[in-house]
Design an enzyme around this catalytic site. Structure first.
Site, PDB file in Angstrom:
ATOM      1  N   LYS A 188       0.841  -1.208   0.000  1.00 47.85           N
ATOM      2  CA  LYS A 188       0.000   0.000   0.000  1.00 47.85           C
ATOM      3  C   LYS A 188       0.870   1.249   0.000  1.00 47.85           C
ATOM      4  O   LYS A 188       0.624   2.203  -0.744  1.00 47.85           O
ATOM      5  CB  LYS A 188      -0.925  -0.017   1.230  1.00 47.85           C
ATOM      6  CG  LYS A 188      -1.995  -1.111   1.150  1.00 47.85           C
ATOM      7  CD  LYS A 188      -2.717  -1.367   2.470  1.00 47.85           C
ATOM      8  CE  LYS A 188      -3.628  -2.585   2.329  1.00 47.85           C
ATOM      9  NZ  LYS A 188      -4.341  -2.959   3.549  1.00 47.85           N
ATOM     10  N   GLN A 236      -4.361  -1.433   9.782  1.00 46.40           N
ATOM     11  CA  GLN A 236      -4.281  -2.779   9.209  1.00 46.40           C
ATOM     12  C   GLN A 236      -4.852  -3.816  10.183  1.00 46.40           C
ATOM     13  O   GLN A 236      -4.522  -3.831  11.368  1.00 46.40           O
ATOM     14  CB  GLN A 236      -2.818  -3.112   8.862  1.00 46.40           C
ATOM     15  CG  GLN A 236      -2.625  -4.420   8.122  1.00 46.40           C
ATOM     16  CD  GLN A 236      -3.240  -4.446   6.720  1.00 46.40           C
ATOM     17  OE1 GLN A 236      -3.383  -3.421   6.069  1.00 46.40           O
ATOM     18  NE2 GLN A 236      -3.607  -5.626   6.257  1.00 46.40           N
ATOM     19  N   ASP A 247     -10.948   2.623   4.095  1.00 44.36           N
ATOM     20  CA  ASP A 247     -11.262   1.189   4.051  1.00 44.36           C
ATOM     21  C   ASP A 247     -12.776   0.969   3.958  1.00 44.36           C
ATOM     22  O   ASP A 247     -13.221  -0.125   3.615  1.00 44.36           O
ATOM     23  CB  ASP A 247     -10.804   0.513   5.356  1.00 44.36           C
ATOM     24  CG  ASP A 247      -9.488  -0.231   5.228  1.00 44.36           C
ATOM     25  OD1 ASP A 247      -9.204  -0.761   4.140  1.00 44.36           O
ATOM     26  OD2 ASP A 247      -8.762  -0.283   6.235  1.00 44.36           O
TER      27      ASP A 247
HETATM   28  N1  GUN Z   1      -6.582  -6.922   6.486  1.00 41.84           N
HETATM   29  C1  GUN Z   1      -6.881  -7.697   5.409  1.00 41.84           C
HETATM   30  N2  GUN Z   1      -7.471  -6.965   4.445  1.00 41.84           N
HETATM   31  C2  GUN Z   1      -7.544  -5.696   4.920  1.00 41.84           C
HETATM   32  C3  GUN Z   1      -8.037  -4.480   4.370  1.00 41.84           C
HETATM   33  O1  GUN Z   1      -8.561  -4.420   3.245  1.00 41.84           O
HETATM   34  N3  GUN Z   1      -7.908  -3.372   5.168  1.00 41.84           N
HETATM   35  C4  GUN Z   1      -7.359  -3.428   6.408  1.00 41.84           C
HETATM   36  N4  GUN Z   1      -7.315  -2.302   7.113  1.00 41.84           N
HETATM   37  N5  GUN Z   1      -6.893  -4.546   6.951  1.00 41.84           N
HETATM   38  C5  GUN Z   1      -6.982  -5.666   6.195  1.00 41.84           C
END
Ligand code: GUN
Length: 296
Positions: free
Chosen positions: A54, A98, A121
């Protein structure tokens, strides 16, 4: 292998090129730069790898980006304070915590603390609710990536029998809500299978579009797929590491067998994953515009 490969990596590249131009225009015309913070608590290797991806993409697009790594024993209180600090930071438009978080932290409490207008998100209950009533500000990244892949591959969604395997808050529930909406690129008939579904194969073999987010390596086998179906594999299962330390990944679908039966299928890696990251960038650009009163 008769199935067409739905290469999310290629589609993601196209969208990122569009976004890069948009970021350049935002800076040139309005003097603003999209800002994204990714908060990682602890040292889960898979999470570290996702967050790195990311951040790398955010840098490539010219974002202002911060990777905030915190120790595994960070208290919930401290994490809530950190979120609050970024809520108030005018340079930051998108906040991503995350998941999963360490067990001593209440995930829902943390997600609730994020300003919904910075919730790129789309996990905050306000954004989940807006999605459900068909008026989203932000779309959750993996479901948005799946829908975009279906659209750009010319898959007919309206009227299709869609079967989703998995009912997580991140993928299963939101993709079901999105594809059943009375809206463009939706209007599907959606069935959701989960761990208590009596006969999963009965449902999956009826699917024109099969979306698998079960979290179990190669859970869907060839005999569970309707001939000609479009198969979207959201699974990311670690099966080892290469000599140079790269993760070896398998999906939730037995790829080789499925590719003989389906008309189109996403590879793992290089399918849904790159689309998820790209949709996060799209949401962050949108958040930047919202916070600066810039119209689309
Ligand atoms: N953990 C697995 N997929 C995601 C996601 O799309 N966003 C976040 N914040 N954590 C994750």
């Amino acid at each position: 292998m008769p199935a067409k490969l739905l290469k999310g990596a290629d589609v993601a590249k196209e969208i990122r090129a569009e976004l890069k131009t948009e970021v350049e225009n935002l800076q040139a015309q309005h003097g603003v730069v999209p800002g994204l913070v990714t908060i990682l608590v602890g040292e889960n290797p898979a999470s570290q790898s996702y967050v790195r991806g990311k951040q790398k993409t955010a840098h490539e697009l010219g974002f202002y980006s911060i990777q905030d790594n915190q120790p595994a024993d960070l208290s919930e209180e401290k994490l809530l304070q950190l979120v609050d600090q970024y809520n108030k930071d005018p340079k930051i438009h998108g906040i991503l915590v995350q998941l999963p978080l360490p067990k001593h932290i209440n995930e829902n409490r943390v997600l609730l603390a994020i300003d919904p207008s910075k919730d790129v998100d789309a996990f905050h209950p306000v954004n989940v609710g807006k999605l459900l009533i068909g008026e989203p500000d932000y779309l959750p990244c993996t479901p948005a990536g799946i829908q975009e892949l279906l659209i750009r591959s010319g898959t007919e969604i309206s009227g299709a029998e869609v079967v989703v395997v998995g009912r997580s808050n991140i993928v299963g529930k939101p993709i079901a809500a999105m594809l059943m909406q009375k809206a463009k690129s939706a209007n599907a008939t959606v069935t959701v299978c989960h761990t208590r579904t009596k006969d999963v194969k009965f449902h999956t073999t009826r699917a024109d579009i099969l979306i698998v987010a079960a979290g179990v390596k190669e859970y869907v086998t060839g005999d569970m797929i309707k001939p000609g179906a479009v198969v979207i594999d959201v699974g990311v299962n670690d099966v080892g590491v290469t000599a140079d330390g790269k993760r070896i990944l398998k999906g939730d679908v037995a790829f080789e067998a499925a590719a003989e039966i389906a008309s189109a299928i996403t590879p793992v890696p290089g399918g849904v994953g790159p689309m998820t990251i790209t949709m996060l960038m799209k949401n962050t650009v949108r958040a930047c515009k919202v916070h600066n009163n810039i119209k689309d």
